[in-house]
Write an enzyme that holds these catalytic residues in place. Structure first.
Site, PDB file in Angstrom:
ATOM      1  N   GLU A   1       0.716  -1.063   0.134  1.00 27.66           N
ATOM      2  CA  GLU A   1      -0.029  -0.076  -0.040  1.00 27.66           C
ATOM      3  C   GLU A   1       0.829   1.475   0.196  1.00 27.66           C
ATOM      4  OE1 GLU A   1      -3.290   0.460   2.414  1.00 27.66           O
ATOM      5  OE2 GLU A   1      -4.073  -1.615   2.147  1.00 27.66           O
ATOM      6  N   GLY A   2       1.989   1.174  -0.722  1.00 25.37           N
ATOM      7  CA  GLY A   2       2.764   2.386  -0.922  1.00 25.37           C
ATOM      8  C   GLY A   2       3.814   2.075   0.097  1.00 25.37           C
TER       9      GLY A   2
END
Length: 815
Positions: free
Chosen positions: A498-499
């Protein structure tokens, strides 16, 4: 003397006007008045200089004058040097909302705005679900069994999760979901984080994925069909975004969809031919419906004149011909269900596009808008829960583990990481809860989501490392008794997905915030794009006033002058006041970095990261203060507040220090240091006395320990054993046990017990025989010591247990 007095009055007056951002007219009046005084009373040189200054202020500060001569030149220069914002970047910048993060970026935080996000707490239904269903689910998990024996959750747990609606927390009740608030969703995931695999399995369908995308953008037909089936678990979703060549740079995905026609059952159908290769897709091995991101093309112009239609999202059923799905990746430390998806000439009709044909090309916007909420909830909640479970286990272990005849919790070398873990858990819990509360109040926090994701997963990494250090051999030896090692080894997953934290810290927090949260930058860029001179004039000179205002506020507050009024008690107020100083300094430095580096700031990632670190620590500290202000306080919590805020503000000043050491323009760096830290750094590491007090509290049965573990699974009422409940039970009896330890060990040291009584159990029986303890006390200690020994024990296995291929095992004792 007159010259000196006039000079002092000028400096003080300008600082006062700048602090208030009072505008050009007061400055003009002051400079003109003091200039005339100087001319009339015998200080002509200073008087002339002040009058010249007044003229300059009039030309630059009065809109009717400056827009004729100054603004057009500045506008032309701004167009040449301002960074170009791509469509992709603009979409990300426009996603979400700006709330308290904008206050911190402005340099003049209005605490009443933060406190206006009132917390209504949980509904009775949400509280009951957290207390019962979550406890049942947590009690069905054994980390060793899940990770090493099943590589999956137990079947009965899967059925329970579906039956009780865990996969439909974000789905409204009218579609069969639970319709929970963001706070409730976060607290559920925190409780379930006793098992990393359980938290991920529940978290992903309730985060970025088909459910949330359908809720926000789906057609009514799509909602009516899928949402009830997602809510009760008939459909298991996954979302295919990342691939071999598209990770953090998701917009570069090479997967394609081509608009075409195909004969199906004798009828020509307009649809899409998809070719894709996805990796690292959570729940893909068992998913029944796949959300898919791809670049859509219309070469035959079947939908319109435009050929490249942009990133688009679709829902593809599992059994669609041409899609390969079901294989698994092996994530480090935890076998949560994750795998690849491939598709070759997969044909789907147009109605599989999420939101229908109206949402063609809107995929990137859809994703980043969902991320602004999802990234605030799932991984930060998991990190918060994991950190506090680790604290609970470690505090209990440190109290019952004795070395040199004392609990290791009494050793300062252990107290230091134990107190740090408590502070990290306290900060994380406050940050996740209070940010979720803003979501429930209608915000879509884009920049805070990046802060929480990166900072709290790093907190988790540090806390788990501290826990491993304190546990020692207990935690490095894997087996059913090890409640810590598997989660520790799986921690890189949270750091990466997620990043990735490297990208989030270096590019996203400040890079997105500098434009999105700044009061004027976005307006300046918009004025430049629309060629609106008057709008640019308002934005640019408003920006200039902000810079001068922040310089004055940072400098004067750095000298201890003009402390702001804050709505907190005497415990929290000093931190809030100094955060106003640091916020002004941050805003000033942000503007200075953008002005001096311009478009090159994008490539100066370490500079951007340090500015992001300042903002992150200020944001986290503000969440702690709000939690303190609104929560029910317990004995010992003030020490934890002091430790936590000191830790965060010390980190903020450290980031400032590194920024000043590394700004390319050394003269500017020197000026900024003098403005922001005129008396040097204020914050040092938390005091040792706080460390000792906190470590004592979290390793004993205290109100502070109970509060930190609130919301965790603390009862031994599940199908699986709960070590945290066992530690808590021992701590309730610890004071009695410690008194008996002292009695027996003192007798042994005096030679009153046999020298060969080396084991605690043997020594106890000898003390009973000598009449030093009663039979009741001896029976209590037998039971207590047996439980201690069980919690200190580790597992062992058959010699060839770890070899997947038994034929390759070397039998070293064969001779």
């Amino acid at each position: 003397m007159l010259t000196l007095i006039l000079l002092i009055l000028t400096i003080v007056g300008l600082l006062a006007i700048m602090r208030r951002e009072a505008g050009a007219v007061p400055a003009l009046v002051m400079l003109g008045g003091l200039g005339l005084v100087g001319l009339l009373l015998g200080s002509p040189v200073l008087g002339v200089l002040l009058l010249i200054g007044a003229v300059a202020v009039a030309v630059a500060g009065l809109p009717t004058l400056r827009i004729r001569w100054i603004t057009p030149r500045l506008f032309a220069m701004f167009k040449r040097v301002s960074p170009k914002v791509s469509d992709t970047e603009r979409t990300a910048l426009e996603a979400g909302t700006v709330a308290w993060d904008g206050d911190l970026f402005s340099g003049r935080p209005d605490w009443s705005r933060l406190l206006a996000y009132h917390d209504d707490g949980l509904s009775d239904e949400e509280r009951a679900f957290l207390d019962h269903q979550c406890s049942v689910a947590a009690g069905m998990c054994n980390a060793w069994e899940i990770a090493k024996e099943r590589a999956d959750l137990p079947e009965e747990l899967w059925q329970y999760l579906k039956q009780e609606g865990f996969f439909g927390m974000i789905i409204p009740k009218e579609y069969g979901g639970l319709g929970f608030s963001a706070k409730a969703q976060s607290l559920v995931l925190q409780k379930l984080s006793i098992s990393e695999m359980l938290m991920v399995t529940v978290g992903v369908p309730n985060s970025l994925g088909p459910g949330e995308l359908l809720l926000k953008y789906g057609t009514q037909a799509q909602k009516d069909h899928y949402l009830p089936r997602l809510a009760d678990g008939r459909e298991i979703p996954c979302f295919g975004l990342t691939g071999p060549r598209a990770g953090s740079d998701a917009t570069s995905l090479p997967d394609t969809g081509v608009v075409c026609k195909q004969m199906i059952d004798g009828e020509e159908v307009l649809g899409l031919r998809l070719n894709f290769e996805k990796r690292w897709i959570t729940l893909a091995p068992i998913a029944t419906v796949v959300g898919l991101a791809f670049r859509l093309f219309d070469p035959d112009h079947l939908l319109g004149e435009e050929e490249d239609r942009g990133i688009t999202l679709a829902l593809v059923p599992r059994n669609t011909q041409g899609m390969e799905i079901g294989r698994r990746h092996h994530p480090i430390g935890s076998p949560f269900l994750n795998g690849p998806i491939r598709g070759k000439d997969v044909f789907v009709p147009l109605d599989t596009i999420i939101g229908g044909t109206e949402m063609i090309g809107q995929g990137w916007r859809m994703l980043v808008e969902c991320l602004s909420i999802g990234r605030c909830i799932t991984l930060p909640s998991g990190a918060s829960g994991t950190t506090r479970y680790a604290l609970g286990w470690t505090g209990g272990f440190a109290r019952i583990r004795r070395q040199f005849n004392v609990p290791v919790a009494e050793m300062e070398g252990v107290q230091e990481p134990l107190a740090r873990m408590a502070a990290l858990g306290y900060i994380a819990k406050a940050a996740v809860y209070q940010t979720a509360n803003t979501i429930d109040r209608g915000e879509k926090p884009a920049v805070p989501s990046a802060i929480l994701k990166s900072q709290l997963t790093e907190f988790q990494r540090l806390a788990l490392s501290d826990a491993m250090d304190i546990h020692g051999g207990k935690a490095v030896t894997l087996g059913p008794r090890n409640y810590l090692g598997i989660g520790y080894s799986a921690n890189p997953v949270s750091i990466t997905v997620e990043g990735a934290n490297i990208m989030t810290r270096n590019l996203m927090i400040f890079g997105q915030g500098a434009i999105r949260c700044h009061p004027f930058v976005l307006k300046e860029l918009a004025a430049s794009d629309s060629n609106d001179l008057e709008a640019f004039d308002r934005a640019f000179f408003g920006h200039a006033a902000l810079v001068f205002g922040n310089a004055a506020r940072a400098f004067t507050m750095g000298l201890g002058i003009g402390k702001p009024s804050v709505p907190f008690d005497e415990v929290a107020a000093p931190y809030a006041r100094d955060m106003a100083r640091l916020s002004a300094g941050f805003s000033l430095c942000a503007d200075a970095a953008m002005a001096s580096l311009g478009a090159a700031l994008k490539q100066r990632e370490m500079i951007s990261a340090r500015l992001g670190d300042v903002l992150s620590n200020l944001y986290l500290a503000s969440m702690v203060l709000k939690e303190w202000h609104e929560g029910d306080r317990v004995e010992g919590e003030a020490a934890l507040l002091h430790y936590s805020c000191t830790h965060l503000l010390q980190r903020a000043e450290q980031a400032f220090d590194e920024l000043f050491d590394n700004l390319p323009n050394r003269a500017l760096a020197g000026v900024l240091r003098a403005m922001v830290m005129p008396l040097g750094r204020r914050w040092k590491r938390p005091a040792d006395r706080l460390t000792r007090e906190i470590a004592q509290a979290v390793s004993r049965d205290t109100a502070l320990r109970t509060k930190l573990l609130d919301g965790a699974w603390t009862a031994n009422d599940g199908a699986q054993d709960n070590p945290l409940a066992r530690y808590n039970a021992l701590l309730t009896e610890y004071d009695r046990a410690e008194a008996l330890y002292r009695t027996v060990n003192k007798a042994y040291a005096k030679g009153e017990l046999p020298r060969q009584a080396l084991h605690p159990e043997v020594r106890l029986e000898a003390a009973l025989e000598k009449g030093l303890v009663s039979e009741e006390d001896a029976e209590f200690m037998r039971r207590f010591e047996a439980e201690v020994l069980e919690l200190l024990s580790v597992d062992d296995f058959e010699y060839d247990a770890f070899a997947m291929d038994k034929s390759k095992v070397l039998r070293h004792d064969a001779a």
